[in-house]
Design a protein around this motif. Structure first.
Motif, PDB file in Angstrom:
ATOM      1  N   ALA A 112       0.821  -1.205   0.000  1.00  0.00           N
ATOM      2  CA  ALA A 112       0.000   0.000   0.000  1.00  0.00           C
ATOM      3  C   ALA A 112       0.859   1.260   0.000  1.00  0.00           C
ATOM      4  CB  ALA A 112      -0.919  -0.002   1.224  1.00  0.00           C
ATOM      5  N   GLU A 113       0.362   2.292  -0.636  1.00  0.00           N
ATOM      6  CA  GLU A 113       1.050   3.582  -0.626  1.00  0.00           C
ATOM      7  C   GLU A 113       1.049   4.155   0.792  1.00  0.00           C
ATOM      8  OE1 GLU A 113       2.654   5.415  -2.949  1.00  0.00           O
ATOM      9  OE2 GLU A 113       2.511   3.663  -4.275  1.00  0.00           O
ATOM     10  N   PRO A 114       2.159   4.703   1.249  1.00  0.00           N
ATOM     11  CA  PRO A 114       2.185   5.324   2.573  1.00  0.00           C
ATOM     12  C   PRO A 114       1.175   6.473   2.649  1.00  0.00           C
ATOM     13  CG  PRO A 114       4.416   5.039   1.718  1.00  0.00           C
ATOM     14  CD  PRO A 114       3.478   4.749   0.582  1.00  0.00           C
ATOM     15  N   SER A 115       0.625   6.685   3.836  1.00  0.00           N
ATOM     16  CA  SER A 115      -0.277   7.809   4.065  1.00  0.00           C
ATOM     17  C   SER A 115       0.491   8.953   4.710  1.00  0.00           C
ATOM     18  CB  SER A 115      -1.445   7.390   4.958  1.00  0.00           C
ATOM     19  OG  SER A 115      -0.985   6.981   6.234  1.00  0.00           O
ATOM     20  N   SER A 116       0.203  10.155   4.271  1.00  0.00           N
ATOM     21  CA  SER A 116       0.923  11.330   4.770  1.00  0.00           C
ATOM     22  C   SER A 116      -0.046  12.287   5.457  1.00  0.00           C
ATOM     23  CB  SER A 116       1.636  12.051   3.624  1.00  0.00           C
ATOM     24  OG  SER A 116       2.647  11.226   3.074  1.00  0.00           O
TER      25      SER A 116
ATOM     26  N   THR B 132       4.731  10.562   7.522  1.00  0.00           N
ATOM     27  CA  THR B 132       4.341   9.509   6.592  1.00  0.00           C
ATOM     28  C   THR B 132       4.313   8.176   7.316  1.00  0.00           C
ATOM     29  OG1 THR B 132       5.365  10.714   4.764  1.00  0.00           O
ATOM     30  CG2 THR B 132       4.878   8.395   4.404  1.00  0.00           C
ATOM     31  N   SER B 133       3.183   7.460   7.207  1.00  0.00           N
ATOM     32  CA  SER B 133       2.999   6.193   7.906  1.00  0.00           C
ATOM     33  C   SER B 133       2.860   5.055   6.910  1.00  0.00           C
ATOM     34  CB  SER B 133       1.738   6.244   8.781  1.00  0.00           C
ATOM     35  OG  SER B 133       1.825   7.278   9.739  1.00  0.00           O
ATOM     36  N   SER B 134       3.468   3.915   7.236  1.00  0.00           N
ATOM     37  CA  SER B 134       3.360   2.738   6.376  1.00  0.00           C
ATOM     38  C   SER B 134       3.547   1.478   7.208  1.00  0.00           C
ATOM     39  CB  SER B 134       4.416   2.780   5.267  1.00  0.00           C
ATOM     40  OG  SER B 134       5.724   2.754   5.815  1.00  0.00           O
ATOM     41  N   VAL B 135       3.144   0.351   6.647  1.00  0.00           N
ATOM     42  CA  VAL B 135       3.394  -0.947   7.266  1.00  0.00           C
ATOM     43  C   VAL B 135       4.724  -1.460   6.727  1.00  0.00           C
ATOM     44  CG1 VAL B 135       2.568  -3.308   7.569  1.00  0.00           C
ATOM     45  CG2 VAL B 135       0.931  -1.412   7.488  1.00  0.00           C
TER      46      VAL B 135
ATOM     47  N   GLY C 258      -0.018  14.855  18.084  1.00  0.00           N
ATOM     48  CA  GLY C 258      -1.087  14.128  18.744  1.00  0.00           C
ATOM     49  C   GLY C 258      -0.886  12.635  18.780  1.00  0.00           C
ATOM     50  N   GLY C 259       0.332  12.173  18.412  1.00  0.00           N
ATOM     51  CA  GLY C 259       0.625  10.750  18.473  1.00  0.00           C
ATOM     52  C   GLY C 259      -0.209   9.913  17.533  1.00  0.00           C
ATOM     53  N   MET C 260      -0.482  10.438  16.329  1.00  0.00           N
ATOM     54  CA  MET C 260      -1.386   9.763  15.407  1.00  0.00           C
ATOM     55  C   MET C 260      -0.689   8.792  14.464  1.00  0.00           C
ATOM     56  SD  MET C 260      -4.243  10.822  16.386  1.00  0.00           S
ATOM     57  CE  MET C 260      -5.290  10.185  15.084  1.00  0.00           C
ATOM     58  N   GLY C 261       0.632   8.652  14.568  1.00  0.00           N
ATOM     59  CA  GLY C 261       1.337   7.775  13.639  1.00  0.00           C
ATOM     60  C   GLY C 261       0.874   6.329  13.706  1.00  0.00           C
TER      61      GLY C 261
END
Length: 302
Positions: free
Chosen positions: A11-15, A106-109, A64-67
Motif C-alpha cells: 500500500a502507498e504510505p499515508s501522509s 508519513t505512515s506505512s506498514v 497528537g501521536g497519530m502515527g
C-alpha cells in the motif's frame, strides 16, 4: 484473514501534516515526570520555554501521536483493537527536534511477522520538514489471534544480558518515581485510551486499576539516561529502542540500570558517525520484586 499481508506491505504510505509548539513539548515533558524539583536548572530545560530543549521521545506524540493510529488504518489491516499490544518501540533521530515546528508525517506498514498465535505488525512513521528528515519511528504491535498464516517469523528478540555487560555492576543506576496522576497527565499528549484512566475499563482488561502508558515509561527512561549518562544533552541521542516487558502502575518506582558500551554498531544507524556509543538498560518495577518493565533497551548516542 483480517490482515492481508501483501496488500498491507504494498500500500502507498499515508501522509499527514503535523505541527507542534513549546506548549506541546512542555506538556509532554511534564507527562513523563519532568519538573521535580521545579526550580532545578536541570529540570527547567524541560519545562521553561526560554531554556527548552526537546527529548527525542517526543517524536512518539508529536502531532497528537497519530502515527500508530494512521498505520492501523492502512489498507489490508483490519484488527480488533482490544487484541493489540504495543510490543516494542524504536525512534531514530536525524537531527535535533525543534521546539516549534511543522512537518509531514508519513505512515506505512514496514513488516508483518507470523508468531504462530499472534501477528506482529511493524508500523513506520517518518517525519520531515522543509530542511529534510527529522525522525523515523518504528512501533511493533502484537496482535493476538492473528498469526498462523504461514508468514515470516521475523527476527528473534535479542537480550542485553548476551553482551556480557550485565555480568558486572551497572555504570549508573537511578530510580524514577511514577506519580499517582502520571497517566492522567500523560494522556493529554494524545493517547486517550481509557485503560490508563478508567478503573472500570481497566477491570475489563484484567487489571485491578489503570496502568501507565508504555510510551510514558519509555520517555521517563530516556530522560533518566540523558540526565544521568549523557550530561543532560538531548542532542547526543541518536536512537532509542526497547521491548515492553511488563506493565507499570501509577505510584510505583522504576529502577533504571545503565551499562555503557563504546564503539560503532553497524545496523543501528550509528556506524557512519564517529564516536558513537551505546547505553544498555534494564528497567524494573521496584515494588513488585523488580518485575521487568523494559527489556532489550538501548540508547545509541554521540
Amino acid at each position: 484473514m483480517p490482515i492481508d499481508v501483501e496488500r498491507a506491505l504494498s500500500a502507498e504510505p499515508s501522509s499527514t501534516p503535523i505541527s507542534w509548539g513549546h506548549k506541546d513539548v512542555q506538556l509532554y515533558h511534564l507527562g513523563i515526570g519532568a519538573g521535580v524539583p521545579a526550580t532545578s536548572p536541570d529540570e527547567l530545560r524541560y519545562t521553561l520555554e526560554s531554556r527548552l530543549h526537546v527529548l527525542p521521545s517526543f517524536a512518539t506524540v508529536a502531532g497528537g501521536g497519530m502515527g500508530v493510529v494512521g498505520g492501523l488504518s492502512a489498507p489490508g489491516i483490519d484488527v480488533d483493537l482490544t487484541a493489540v499490544l504495543h510490543g516494542a518501540q524504536h525512534v531514530q533521530t536525524h537531527r535535533p527536534v525543534p521546539v516549534e515546528g511543522s512537518a509531514t508525517q508519513t505512515s506505512s506498514v514496514a513488516a508483518v511477522y507470523d508468531k504462530g498465535k499472534a501477528a506482529v505488525i511493524v508500523l513506520r512513521t517518518e517525519a520531515a520538514d522543509e530542511d529534510g528528515p527529522l525522525w523515523t519511528s518504528d512501533a511493533q504491535l502484537f496482535v493476538r489471534g492473528e498469526g498462523g498464516f504461514g508468514g515470516d517469523r521475523g527476527p528473534s528478540s535479542g537480550s542485553n544480558s548476551g553482551s556480557g555487560l550485565q555480568e558486572r555492576l551497572p555504570d549508573h543506576e537511578t530510580r524514577r518515581g511514577v506519580r499517582e496522576d502520571q497517566a492522567l497527565l500523560y494522556r493529554l499528549s494524545g493517547d486517550w485510551n481509557p485503560l490508563h484512566a478508567d478503573p472500570e475499563f481497566a477491570a475489563l482488561a484484567g487489571f485491578d486499576r489503570p496502568i501507565l502508558h508504555g510510551l510514558c515509561s519509555y520517555g521517563m527512561v530516556l530522560k533518566a539516561v540523558v540526565d544521568t549518562a549523557l550530561d543532560g544533552d538531548v542532542t547526543r541521542v541518536r536512537g532509542y529502542g526497547t521491548r515492553f516487558a511488563g506493565v507499570v502502575f501509577p505510584g510505583e518506582t522504576l529502577r533504571v540500570r545503565m551499562w555503557r558500551e563504546a564503539g560503532e554498531h553497524p545496523g543501528d544507524g550509528s556506524a557512519e558517525r564517529d564516536g558513537a556509543g551505546r547505553v544498555l538498560l534494564a528497567v524494573t518495577a521496584v515494588e513488585r520484586d523488580e518485575a521487568p518493565v523494559l527489556t532489550d533497551a538501548v540508547v545509541t548516542h554521540s
